[in-house]
Design a protein around this motif. Structure first.
Motif, short mmCIF file in Angstrom:
data_model
loop_
_atom_site.label_atom_id
_atom_site.label_comp_id
_atom_site.label_asym_id
_atom_site.label_seq_id
_atom_site.Cartn_x
_atom_site.Cartn_y
_atom_site.Cartn_z
N ASN A 108 0.95 -1.35 0.10
CA ASN A 108 0.08 -0.05 -0.09
C ASN A 108 0.99 1.20 0.02
OD1 ASN A 108 1.04 -0.01 2.72
ND2 ASN A 108 -1.10 -0.27 3.68
N ALA A 109 2.28 1.05 -0.29
CA ALA A 109 3.04 2.23 -0.37
C ALA A 109 3.30 3.17 0.72
CB ALA A 109 2.76 3.00 -1.73
N ILE A 110 2.92 2.50 1.78
CA ILE A 110 3.02 3.30 2.95
C ILE A 110 3.38 2.60 4.45
CG2 ILE A 110 0.79 3.64 3.65
CD1 ILE A 110 1.63 6.85 3.68
N TYR A 111 3.91 3.10 5.32
CA TYR A 111 3.89 2.32 6.64
C TYR A 111 2.69 2.80 7.24
CZ TYR A 111 8.77 0.82 6.71
OH TYR A 111 10.01 0.05 6.10
N GLY A 112 1.68 1.73 7.34
CA GLY A 112 0.44 2.16 8.26
C GLY A 112 0.76 2.14 9.56
N MET B 36 7.35 6.87 5.14
CA MET B 36 7.80 6.25 3.50
C MET B 36 8.03 4.66 3.54
SD MET B 36 10.87 7.67 1.30
CE MET B 36 11.96 6.62 2.19
N ALA B 37 7.43 4.20 2.51
CA ALA B 37 8.00 2.59 2.49
C ALA B 37 8.92 2.48 1.34
CB ALA B 37 6.49 1.99 2.42
N PRO B 38 9.25 1.15 1.34
CA PRO B 38 10.30 0.96 -0.13
C PRO B 38 9.34 1.14 -1.20
CG PRO B 38 9.75 -0.96 1.30
CD PRO B 38 9.26 0.15 2.11
N THR B 39 8.14 0.84 -1.12
CA THR B 39 7.32 0.92 -2.47
C THR B 39 6.50 2.24 -2.34
OG1 THR B 39 5.50 -0.10 -1.06
CG2 THR B 39 6.81 -1.39 -2.37
N THR B 40 6.75 3.28 -1.56
CA THR B 40 6.37 4.64 -1.59
C THR B 40 6.59 5.25 -3.09
OG1 THR B 40 6.31 5.10 0.47
CG2 THR B 40 6.71 6.99 -0.86
N LEU B 41 5.82 5.90 -3.93
CA LEU B 41 5.94 6.27 -5.26
C LEU B 41 6.86 7.49 -5.20
CD1 LEU B 41 2.33 5.69 -6.79
CD2 LEU B 41 4.44 4.23 -7.07
N PRO B 42 7.68 7.73 -6.24
CA PRO B 42 8.17 9.25 -6.71
C PRO B 42 7.21 10.13 -6.38
CG PRO B 42 8.76 7.57 -8.18
CD PRO B 42 7.86 6.78 -7.39
N GLY B 43 7.55 11.26 -5.39
CA GLY B 43 6.71 12.30 -5.29
C GLY B 43 5.65 12.24 -4.29
N GLN B 44 5.56 10.92 -3.81
CA GLN B 44 4.32 10.70 -2.94
C GLN B 44 4.85 11.27 -1.55
OE1 GLN B 44 3.42 6.60 -2.48
NE2 GLN B 44 1.99 6.94 -0.74
N VAL B 45 4.01 12.09 -0.92
CA VAL B 45 3.94 12.65 0.32
C VAL B 45 3.73 11.70 1.40
CG1 VAL B 45 3.36 14.48 2.01
CG2 VAL B 45 3.51 14.93 -0.68
N SER C 219 -2.87 -2.41 -2.46
CA SER C 219 -4.00 -2.00 -1.44
C SER C 219 -4.08 -0.64 -1.26
CB SER C 219 -3.59 -2.92 -0.18
OG SER C 219 -3.66 -4.15 -0.39
N THR C 220 -5.08 -0.17 -0.43
CA THR C 220 -5.15 1.24 -0.09
C THR C 220 -4.90 1.37 1.15
OG1 THR C 220 -7.53 0.97 0.43
CG2 THR C 220 -7.13 1.65 -2.07
N CYS C 221 -4.74 2.75 1.79
CA CYS C 221 -4.50 3.21 3.05
C CYS C 221 -5.23 4.67 2.95
CB CYS C 221 -3.15 3.11 3.34
SG CYS C 221 -2.63 3.52 5.37
N PRO C 222 -6.40 4.64 3.14
CA PRO C 222 -7.26 5.98 3.04
C PRO C 222 -6.54 6.66 4.37
CG PRO C 222 -8.87 4.09 2.49
CD PRO C 222 -7.39 3.42 3.17
N THR C 223 -6.31 6.28 5.48
CA THR C 223 -5.95 7.01 6.63
C THR C 223 -4.87 7.90 6.26
OG1 THR C 223 -7.39 5.23 8.04
CG2 THR C 223 -5.50 6.80 9.19
N ASN C 224 -3.87 6.93 5.89
CA ASN C 224 -2.50 7.51 5.97
C ASN C 224 -2.16 8.35 4.55
OD1 ASN C 224 -1.28 7.01 8.66
ND2 ASN C 224 -1.71 4.97 8.04
#
Lengths: 353, 178, 249
Positions: C122-126, C132-141, C211-216
């Motif tokens: 889900n591109a983030i540490y929930g 930031m996760a190892p899969t966080t996208l370039p530019g993702q806050v 997956s999604t992480c709407p909260t974070n």
């Protein structure tokens, strides 16, 4: 008497483990313990077991955790720097109440240190291997025979008390050869592992092996329950050897290979008319504090001799509790104290008393 | 009675084999024994040494500074261990490889041109066994026949071809006189 | 009256702690349905990670082990190698599997361990609150890339399935999503194949679920699903990156 075989200490550990049904091993090469894995890699496939070389010490200890969780009698082994890497996993194993054997064939530290024998992981083994309130049963062999017999004992103790046990050896014991007899390990009854995660087979609720308790009250309760078991270990499992302590003015306290050297030094000191003796802890945890306290009642002084800058001496002082002076003599970094230098220390202490 | 021995030389000379063989023979003969090798990088080509203790009582320290017997097979080992041999002790050396002398008069120095003897008798690589023969002769640690039996017993079946050379080398050393 | 929809037996009857709109719940259900359909609950051992799904040991009805952060594949190896007839799976997030546990992940695949990994990306540490996760996208806050992930500073994301598909030990590496009913059906198909592979002794199988992480992510659940389609799928294309069955055929 069964026929003895001349064996390296590291090989004796491996063969002893097999002889008491520990046929699963996960490890990573490091000097001076590599022969444990090499021996097992040859032998285990022939007895239906498995020796798996992991990608790291970290992975090896977690493979050990997995096998232990699934109720398998299992061991891993390493040397000092590798034990540091394993310490995370050891904490999880302790927190998950899992039995296993961890062997540390110590070498000099800190850091990469050296590859020659050392006892400088005493603190780590008895105090700081992993985070949290935890204990390991720590057994300290001082001969190749004990490398074998204490390996067998450690596996039983781990199963009985459902906790990790450590064999704390050193490079000299690992590399040296002595005759070993594998026929006479006393077997103890070990409880059935009803808690193991082996599949519930639709016959019971699911088992969970876990060390996470978000509610602090629940965590405190679980730690306290574990400490009740630790208290049982302290009550029942202390082991030590005494050599000429009955009338000794100076009682040396030493474990492992150092105790062998001290035994020779005690004999030499006696020949020179000095009443010296040796108390050798075989279990470093539980520590033989009562025996040391009793020795302090009749001795004039005690001296802890170690291959470190002085670690066990803290436990000796705690046990003596100020009754008598406690001295320390040690070599470190891979240097083994000689019989001559320990004898000299005893003589100069005798002169000063 | 406790006998302490140090074997020292270069990696590849069979130093560890000699020490192990003496220790194993001690075990077969019913003694307490310890064998403590040097280990690590020196195993691979550098200096190699090991300590053997044979005793009829429980052995304390397996590590020894001043041995009763030293067996040296190169110059650095001679320089290191000749001064350390106990007074009254014995120093065995391969005199083909070591042309050094010691001024100690309180020890017996026993030179054996083991490498030359090996070359002359088609026993290249067995100079350590030739020295062992001399050690058995001079120390009386073992009966010769017993030691031959122990030596043969420790050669694995796959290497049975080596039995003849080993026993020949042992005999050569045992019978060698200056 | 006929029951047409029910809780799978392999899912415990307890409330899940996941946030509204989080897709962990869907994936839990899919895994449980597969375990039910294959009839393997009694011989399955699941390994829970450290991350949002840390409490998975309370949710799956099979025997469960809680592993240290990143170490689930090593723990699974220990179980599977000593009990080869059991079914062993890990359920891990992106930080657990692709950061702190990278070595364990790569080597479990290289060894071809006959286990199944369900990987939630889900591109983030929930669990720790949006780092930031190892899969966080370039530019993702994220909270630790507050100015957006800068490749020059924080490096590049890892495409796990692509990487593991290069290893000989991998039997199946597939990336799926659960953003639409159709995607959910396909995700279940791949998860089932990953378990079936294990039963057939084919070796290491991994299914990565976007997956999604709407909260974070700071979005509504529906916006999060759209963000996944617009941003994650282009960077992490769905599909099967390795399937030894397809290669054999």
């Amino acid at each position: 008497m069964a026929k003895k075989v001349l064996m390296k200490g590291n090989e004796a550990i491996a063969e002893a483990a097999i002889s008491v049904g520990c046929i699963h091993f996960f490890g990573y090469p490091i000097t001076p313990q590599t022969e444990v894995a090499e021996y097992l890699a040859k032998r285990l496939p022939k007895v239906g077991g498995l020796c798996l070389q992991a990608e790291s010490e970290v992975a090896a200890i977690n493979m050990t955790l997995g096998a232990a969780a699934a109720g398998t009698r299992v061991m891993t082994s390493s040397s000092s720097p590798g034990i540091s890497l394993k310490s995370e996993g050891i904490s999880y194993i302790a927190g998950s109440d899992l039995p296993c054997l961890i062997v540390n064939v110590q070498r000099g530290g800190p850091g990469l240190g050296g590859i020659q024998p050392s006892q400088a992981d005493y603190y780590q083994a008895t105090r700081g291997v992993g985070h949290g309130d935890l204990r390991l049963i720590v057994l300290a062999p001082s001969s190749v025979q004990e490398m074998a017999s204490l390996t067998a004992q450690a596996l039983d103790l781990a199963d009985i008390y459902r906790m990790p046990a450590m064999l704390l050896a050193d490079g000299a014991l690992g590399q040296m050869m002595e005759p070993v007899d594998f026929s006479a390990f006393p077997k103890r009854d070990v409880p059935e592992k009803t808690w193991a995660t082996v599949g519930h087979n639709n016959a019971r609720p699911h088992n969970i092996v876990n060390s996470l308790y978000i509610d602090p009250q629940v965590l405190e309760d679980s730690v306290k329950a574990r400490y009740q078991r630790y208290a049982e270990v302290e009550k029942n499992e202390v082991q030590y050897e005494e050599f000429m302590t009955d009338d000794a003015d100076i009682v040396l306290v030493a474990f492992g290979i150092t105790a062998r050297i001290c035994k020779s030094a005690v004999t030499a000191a006696r020949a020179a008319g000095i009443k010296a003796g040796l108390l050798r802890p075989i279990t470093l945890w539980p520590f033989p504090k009562d025996a040391i306290s009793a020795a302090a009642d009749h001795a004039k002084a005690l001296m802890s001799v170690e291959m470190s800058m002085g670690q066990m001496v803290d436990d000796v002082r705690l046990a003596v509790n100020g009754k008598k002076p406690v001295y320390f003599y040690g070599r470190t970094g891979g240097m083994i104290p000689s019989v001559e230098e320990v004898t000299k220390e005893i003589c100069s202490l005798a002169n000063a008393l | 009675m406790t006998t302490t021995m140090i074997f020292a030389g270069s990696g590849g000379q069979g130093i560890q084999f000699s020490g192990k063989q003496i220790a194993k023979s001690g075990m077969y003969a019913g003694y307490q024994v310890t064998f403590l090798p040097s280990y690590g990088p020196e195993m691979r080509g550098g200096t190699s040494n090991c300590t053997v203790v044979i005793s009829d009582e429980e052995i304390g320290s397996p590590s020894v500074v001043s041995p009763d017997i030293a067996v040296v097979m190169n110059k650095p080992s001679f320089e290191k261990f000749a001064p350390r041999v106990q007074a009254g002790g014995k120093l065995f050396l391969d005199s083909t490889l070591i042309d050094l002398t010691t001024d100690r008069e309180d020890i017996s120095v026993i030179p054996v041109p083991a490498t030359t003897l090996a070359e002359e008798n088609g026993l290249n690589g067995f100079s350590n066994v030739i020295l062992m023969g001399k050690i058995i002769k001079e120390t009386g640690l073992f009966k010769y026949e017993d030691f031959v039996e122990y030596l043969v017993a420790s050669i694995p079946p796959a290497k049975a071809a080596l039995i003849e050379k080993n026993t020949k080398a042992l005999e050569l050393g045992y019978n060698y006189t200056v | 009256m006929k029951t047409v929809f029910d809780r799978p037996h392999a899912l415990c009857d307890v409330p899940l702690h996941y946030c509204p709109g989080c897709t962990h719940g869907i994936v839990h259900r899919l895994v449980a349905e597969v375990i039910d359909e294959l009839g393997v609950e009694g011989k399955t051992i699941g390994i829970a990670p450290v991350g949002c799904s840390v409490f998975a040991y309370n949710y799956f009805n099979c025997d469960m082990i809680e592993a240290a952060h990143g170490r689930a594949p090593a723990v699974a190896t220990g179980v599977k190698r000593t009990h080869p007839d059991n079914v062993v799976f890990t359920y891990q997030g992106d930080g657990d599997l692709a950061a702190i546990g990278t070595a364990e992940t790569v080597h479990v695949a290289a060894r071809g361990e006959n286990i199944t990994i369900i990987f939630i990306n889900n591109a983030i540490y929930g669990m720790t609150g949006g780092q930031m996760a190892p899969t966080t996208l370039p530019g993702q806050v994220t909270t630790t890339s507050p100015y957006g992930r800068d490749r020059k500073i924080q490096g590049n994301p890892i495409r796990v399935c692509e990487m593991l598909s290069t290893l000989d030990g991998t039997a199946l590496a597939a990336r799926v999503s659960v953003d639409t009913p159709k995607a959910v059906i396909n995700a279940k198909k791949m998860i089932k194949k990953a378990f079936q592979n294990q039963l057939d002794g084919k070796g290491f199988s991994i299914v990565e679920v976007l997956s999604t992480c709407p909260t974070n992510w700071g979005m509504s659940p529906t916006d999060a699903l759209q963000w996944l389609r617009d941003n994650m799928i282009p960077y992490y294309p769905l599909g099967t990156y390795k399937d030894i069955d397809a290669q054999e055929a």
